[in-house]
Design a protein around this motif. Structure first.
Motif, short mmCIF file in Angstrom:
data_model
loop_
_atom_site.label_atom_id
_atom_site.label_comp_id
_atom_site.label_asym_id
_atom_site.label_seq_id
_atom_site.Cartn_x
_atom_site.Cartn_y
_atom_site.Cartn_z
N HIS A 15 41.15 37.05 50.49
CA HIS A 15 39.95 36.82 51.30
C HIS A 15 39.94 37.71 52.54
O HIS A 15 38.89 38.13 53.00
CB HIS A 15 39.82 35.35 51.71
N THR A 61 36.86 40.01 53.44
CA THR A 61 36.18 39.76 54.71
C THR A 61 36.03 41.05 55.50
O THR A 61 34.94 41.35 56.02
CB THR A 61 36.98 38.72 55.54
N LEU A 74 34.17 32.72 52.19
CA LEU A 74 35.41 33.40 52.58
C LEU A 74 36.16 32.66 53.68
O LEU A 74 37.25 33.05 54.06
CB LEU A 74 35.12 34.83 53.01
#
Length: 184
Positions: free
Chosen positions: A120, A124, A164
């Motif tokens: 993630h 991101t 996320l």
């Protein structure tokens, strides 16, 4: 019964409201003095008008003037009433409906905190780069991004951050100015 005499939600029987509410950005130039913001907000509150966004800042220090930017959703009839009532307030100098006057430049700033670990974390950062969001704080477990742009851009970025690990969002409210050489 005549359709034009049906109740409209008002205590007065008038023509039914057929206008569709629209989002408008109003720019209000006022003297920078105590209580003016409360009076402007009070005008909206007392009449049941909602404020979607509100920003205030001194813009002309020498003249002691501040600019209030208000975003509201209203029918054209209600919007006209809002503008007329704002213009009657003292110490309001000018009221401009930036939406009605043409394409205004609108921007907002947001700080967006997102948890970021493992896969993630990489995703991101990739999405933040695509939205031109700047990392203003980073730890091994989270990021804080600064993003500016149209409110719709910020909304899209926030929506993508939810899966996320979105933790927190702070938004400034809309800043807007008319295009072209004319000032307020």
């Amino acid at each position: 019964m005549n359709a034009h005499l049906l109740p409209t939600g008002s205590p007065y029987f008038t023509a039914a409201e057929t206008q569709i509410p629209e989002r408008h950005t109003l720019s209000v130039l006022v003297d920078n003095e105590p209580g003016i913001l409360a009076r402007v907000v009070g005008l909206f509150t007392a009449r049941g008008y909602n404020i979607d966004s509100l920003t205030v800042s001194e813009t002309e220090h020498e003249k002691g003037l501040s600019r209030i930017t208000v975003v509201t959703v209203a029918t054209p009839k209600v919007l006209l009433q809002i503008k007329l009532q704002l213009e009657r307030l003292v110490p309001v100098h000018k009221v401009h409906d930036l939406t009605a006057e043409g394409k205004a430049l609108e921007r907002e700033l947001a700080l967006v905190k997102v948890a970021g670990t493992g896969e993630h974390r990489v995703e991101t950062l990739r999405l933040a780069d695509a939205f031109r969001a700047q990392v203003v704080d980073a730890t091994t477990e989270s990021f804080v991004f600064e993003i500016t742009g149209k409110p719709s851009k910020i909304d899209s970025f926030i929506a993508l951050m939810v899966p996320l690990g979105l933790l927190e969002v702070v938004r400034t409210g809309l800043a807007a100015i008319s295009r072209g050489p004319e000032g307020m």
